[in-house]
Enzyme design. Structure first.
Site, PDB file in Angstrom:
ATOM      1  CG  PHE A  18      -1.861   1.110   1.487  1.00  0.00           C
ATOM      2  CD1 PHE A  18      -2.599   1.497   0.322  1.00  0.00           C
ATOM      3  CD2 PHE A  18      -1.622   1.901   2.567  1.00  0.00           C
ATOM      4  CE1 PHE A  18      -3.420   2.731   0.609  1.00  0.00           C
ATOM      5  CE2 PHE A  18      -2.442   2.933   2.882  1.00  0.00           C
ATOM      6  CZ  PHE A  18      -3.293   3.479   1.715  1.00  0.00           C
ATOM      7  N   GLY A  19       0.583   2.085  -0.953  1.00  0.00           N
ATOM      8  CA  GLY A  19       1.265   3.480  -1.165  1.00  0.00           C
ATOM      9  C   GLY A  19       0.371   4.638  -0.525  1.00  0.00           C
ATOM     10  CE1 TYR A  20       2.788   7.543   3.841  1.00  0.00           C
ATOM     11  CE2 TYR A  20       2.162   4.972   4.313  1.00  0.00           C
ATOM     12  CZ  TYR A  20       2.829   6.054   4.640  1.00  0.00           C
ATOM     13  OH  TYR A  20       3.834   5.842   5.601  1.00  0.00           O
ATOM     14  N   GLY A  21      -3.072   5.386   0.449  1.00  0.00           N
ATOM     15  CA  GLY A  21      -4.306   5.920  -0.203  1.00  0.00           C
ATOM     16  C   GLY A  21      -5.516   5.294   0.742  1.00  0.00           C
ATOM     17  CD  GLU A  93       9.614   2.845   3.609  1.00  0.00           C
ATOM     18  OE1 GLU A  93       9.591   3.884   4.489  1.00  0.00           O
ATOM     19  OE2 GLU A  93       9.333   3.053   2.390  1.00  0.00           O
TER      20      GLU A  93
END
Length: 214
Positions: A18-21, A93
């Site tokens: 997931f890329g921040y949505g 990260e």
């Protein structure tokens, strides 16, 4: 959102990243970045994370006008790439981010997707909390790390979010990007004026020298 292990791999061994949505979460620039990305230990840059709205609203400065939906992208990682990608992300990260699992809601209304996401939570040492937006913009303008200038990170994020959908722009990111651009324009104008004054001073010195016959 869960911080434990989640069922994000399908029967073929693939998983979704997931890329921040995510709905009902905010994307403030509140996480310090030093050593490995957009700053240094003495001058850490700023990167975004996801903060649950219910927590953010307990702080002194929350973005009450932000919508309840934060846009991003879900990436399907093929089975043969899973180990490689996870190993890379665990290193990339490492600066204050931890693994969580959540559902991703596709814009086309299709079924939700279970995804893995890296989040810098408020209980880690890199979490900076709310900051004055103008001072934050000035700090981002000055910060540079091994991955490049902090300003490049911010402006690239702004562009990426704007490109997802007519609804996908992030007001916090947009405001911060505009402030950083204004800081840059002010610095560039000041530098241009300094160069012009320097050239003018050099010309005057040369003329004075010629008048004295040297």
């Amino acid at each position: 959102m869960s911080s434990g292990s989640g069922d994000v791999q399908n029967r073929d061994g693939e998983f979704w990243l997931f890329g921040y949505g995510l709905c009902r979460w905010l994307r403030p620039s509140v996480l310090a970045s030093h050593q490995d990305h957009r700053g240094t230990p003495s001058s850490p840059g700023r990167v975004v994370t996801l903060i649950e709205r219910s927590f953010w609203e307990t702080l002194d400065d929350h973005h009450s006008n932000d919508p309840d939906k934060v846009w991003g992208t879900a990436y399907r990682i093929e089975a043969e790439k899973v180990t490689q990608v996870k190993d890379y992300l665990d290193i990339r990260e490492i600066n204050g981010y931890t693994v969580h699992y959540t559902k991703f809601y596709p814009a086309d209304g299709s079924s939700t997707i279970n995804t893995l996401v890296y989040i810098g939570t408020p209980d880690n040492d890199q979490f900076m909390g709310p900051q004055d937006p103008q001072k934050l913009a000035e700090h981002i303008y000055r910060s540079v790390g091994p991955s490049g200038p902090n300003i490049d990170y911010l402006l690239s994020l702004e562009s990426a979010l704007d490109s997802l959908s007519p609804e996908s722009g992030d007001e916090h990111i947009k405001d911060l990007a505009n402030r950083v651009r204004a800081v840059k324009d002010g610095v560039d104008s000041g530098q241009a004026l300094t160069r012009e004054l320097s050239r003018s001073s050099g010309t005057n010195d040369q003329e004075e020298t010629e008048k004295q016959g040297f």
